[in-house]
Design an enzyme around this catalytic site. Structure first.
Site, PDB file in Angstrom:
ATOM      1  N   ILE A 205     -47.559  36.297 -18.294  1.00  0.00           N
ATOM      2  CA  ILE A 205     -46.111  36.093 -18.161  1.00  0.00           C
ATOM      3  C   ILE A 205     -45.816  35.569 -16.759  1.00  0.00           C
ATOM      4  O   ILE A 205     -46.281  36.122 -15.758  1.00  0.00           O
ATOM      5  CB  ILE A 205     -45.355  37.419 -18.392  1.00  0.00           C
ATOM      6  CG1 ILE A 205     -45.639  37.944 -19.804  1.00  0.00           C
ATOM      7  CG2 ILE A 205     -43.854  37.229 -18.190  1.00  0.00           C
ATOM      8  CD1 ILE A 205     -45.002  39.290 -20.089  1.00  0.00           C
ATOM      9  N   ASP A 221     -40.997  47.078 -18.676  1.00  0.00           N
ATOM     10  CA  ASP A 221     -41.746  47.627 -19.820  1.00  0.00           C
ATOM     11  C   ASP A 221     -41.176  47.108 -21.139  1.00  0.00           C
ATOM     12  O   ASP A 221     -41.926  46.789 -22.066  1.00  0.00           O
ATOM     13  CB  ASP A 221     -41.681  49.157 -19.796  1.00  0.00           C
ATOM     14  CG  ASP A 221     -42.516  49.751 -18.678  1.00  0.00           C
ATOM     15  OD1 ASP A 221     -43.350  49.013 -18.097  1.00  0.00           O
ATOM     16  OD2 ASP A 221     -42.345  50.945 -18.377  1.00  0.00           O
ATOM     17  N   GLU A 247     -49.616  42.156 -17.131  1.00  0.00           N
ATOM     18  CA  GLU A 247     -48.813  41.274 -17.975  1.00  0.00           C
ATOM     19  C   GLU A 247     -49.665  40.201 -18.657  1.00  0.00           C
ATOM     20  O   GLU A 247     -49.146  39.182 -19.119  1.00  0.00           O
ATOM     21  CB  GLU A 247     -47.708  40.603 -17.148  1.00  0.00           C
ATOM     22  CG  GLU A 247     -48.193  39.664 -16.052  1.00  0.00           C
ATOM     23  CD  GLU A 247     -48.465  40.365 -14.726  1.00  0.00           C
ATOM     24  OE1 GLU A 247     -48.488  39.670 -13.694  1.00  0.00           O
ATOM     25  OE2 GLU A 247     -48.642  41.590 -14.733  1.00  0.00           O
TER      26      GLU A 247
END
Length: 328
Positions: A205, A221, A247
């Site tokens: 990400i 989260d 991530e």
């Protein structure tokens, strides 16, 4: 002659009634009506056994002092029919009352009559005792079976929870790294044997630290959860996805060559780019960088090579501006 006609009539009537009860019980069980109708059928059969036991015993007094038919009736009721103790007490009490008065119809010898009535009382007592014992043993077994079934169900739930903890990432619900490495090794063995292509896609990400710093870790989260769900819902059933760390996510694409894997990654990139995660009045726009690599066959360190290639490709996508798909 009187005894013979009476015995024939009683046994014939008993056979007909029991046949009717059997047919009715079969029909009720087939229609799954196993509550009140079946209970009424059982009680009707039970009363019938007692009634004919008393009648046959009374008729037998014409030729013998034996009370064997009543003994047989009490034995059948206590062993065959499962009755609650209170109901059993009432049934045996009324059956003895009928036996007590019916016996004097044909037995005129006072000594034999008294002896048979005493023996009948003993028979009823033994029958009642056996009936209560059968009830207690059966209910105890049923309770134990129920407890065992509940324990097995609880054990299955705990095993499922242990499996979830061992194989799945607790936050996102996708495979964890440990389980995914096992899947990758199995896939490498498969392609080595059958010479079919397979690819992996490493996803990171973009600017995730900025999301955590700006909106807080609870929002971060939630972003990870929705991002994992977004990927999982847009890959094939035969594909597998894991949270590789932080991530980063890794997708295994069986039977997929490198070019086809790049197309899949590009499709996922567009889906992520067009997905909006709302946080109160602000909008979080997600993008991700994708690195694609094929799984090599017949290599001792195939997993390490494939992951390094995917990782290099993913960092190349980062260097080229993020929100890109690169392959190596």
């Amino acid at each position: 002659m009187k005894w013979r006609l009476g015995i024939i009539f009683c046994h014939a009537s008993l056979a007909v009634l029991m046949s009717i009860f059997g047919v009715c019980a079969y029909i009720i069980s087939k229609k799954a009506l196993v509550a009140t109708p079946m209970h009424l059928m059982i009680y009707a059969a039970l009363i019938t056994v007692f009634v004919f036991g008393v009648l046959i015993t009374a008729i037998d007094q014409l030729v013998t002092a034996s009370i064997t038919p009543f003994l047989v009736a009490c034995t059948i009721v206590s062993v065959v029919f499962l009755i609650r103790p209170l109901n059993a007490f009432l049934f045996f009490l009324f059956s003895y009352a009928g036996f007590f008065f019916a016996l004097s119809t044909y037995q005129k010898n006072p000594s034999i009559l008294l002896s048979n009535r005493v023996n009948g009382m003993t028979t009823v007592g033994i029958g009642l005792f056996v009936s209560i014992m059968m009830w207690k043993m059966t209910t105890s077994n049923l309770i134990q079976k129920q407890l065992i079934a509940e324990q097995q169900e609880e054990l299955m739930k705990k095993n499922g929870e242990l499996e979830r903890l061992a194989f799945f990432d607790q936050l996102t619900g996708v495979y964890n790294r440990r389980k995914f490495e096992e899947l990758l090794k199995n896939e490498i063995s498969r392609i080595s044997r059958y010479h079919q292509p397979a690819s992996i896609v490493l996803i990171d990400i973009d600017n995730f630290k900025r999301i955590n710093d700006h909106y807080g870790h609870p929002v971060g989260d939630r972003v990870l959860q929705e991002f994992a769900g977004l990927l999982k819902n847009n890959i094939r059933d035969t594909d597998s996805i894991s949270r590789w760390g932080g991530e980063e996510f890794l997708i295994l694409l069986p039977n997929t060559a490198l070019e086809e894997a790049k197309k899949t990654a590009e499709k996922l990139r567009q889906i992520v780019e067009n997905y909006e995660q709302l946080n109160q009045d602000s909008e979080i726009h997600l993008t991700a960088s994708f690195g694609v690599a094929s799984l090599p066959a017949d290599r001792q360190n195939a997993l390490e090579i494939a992951y390094k290639n995917a990782d290099d490709a993913m960092y190349l996508a980062k260097e080229n501006g993020r929100n890109r798909v690169e392959a190596k």
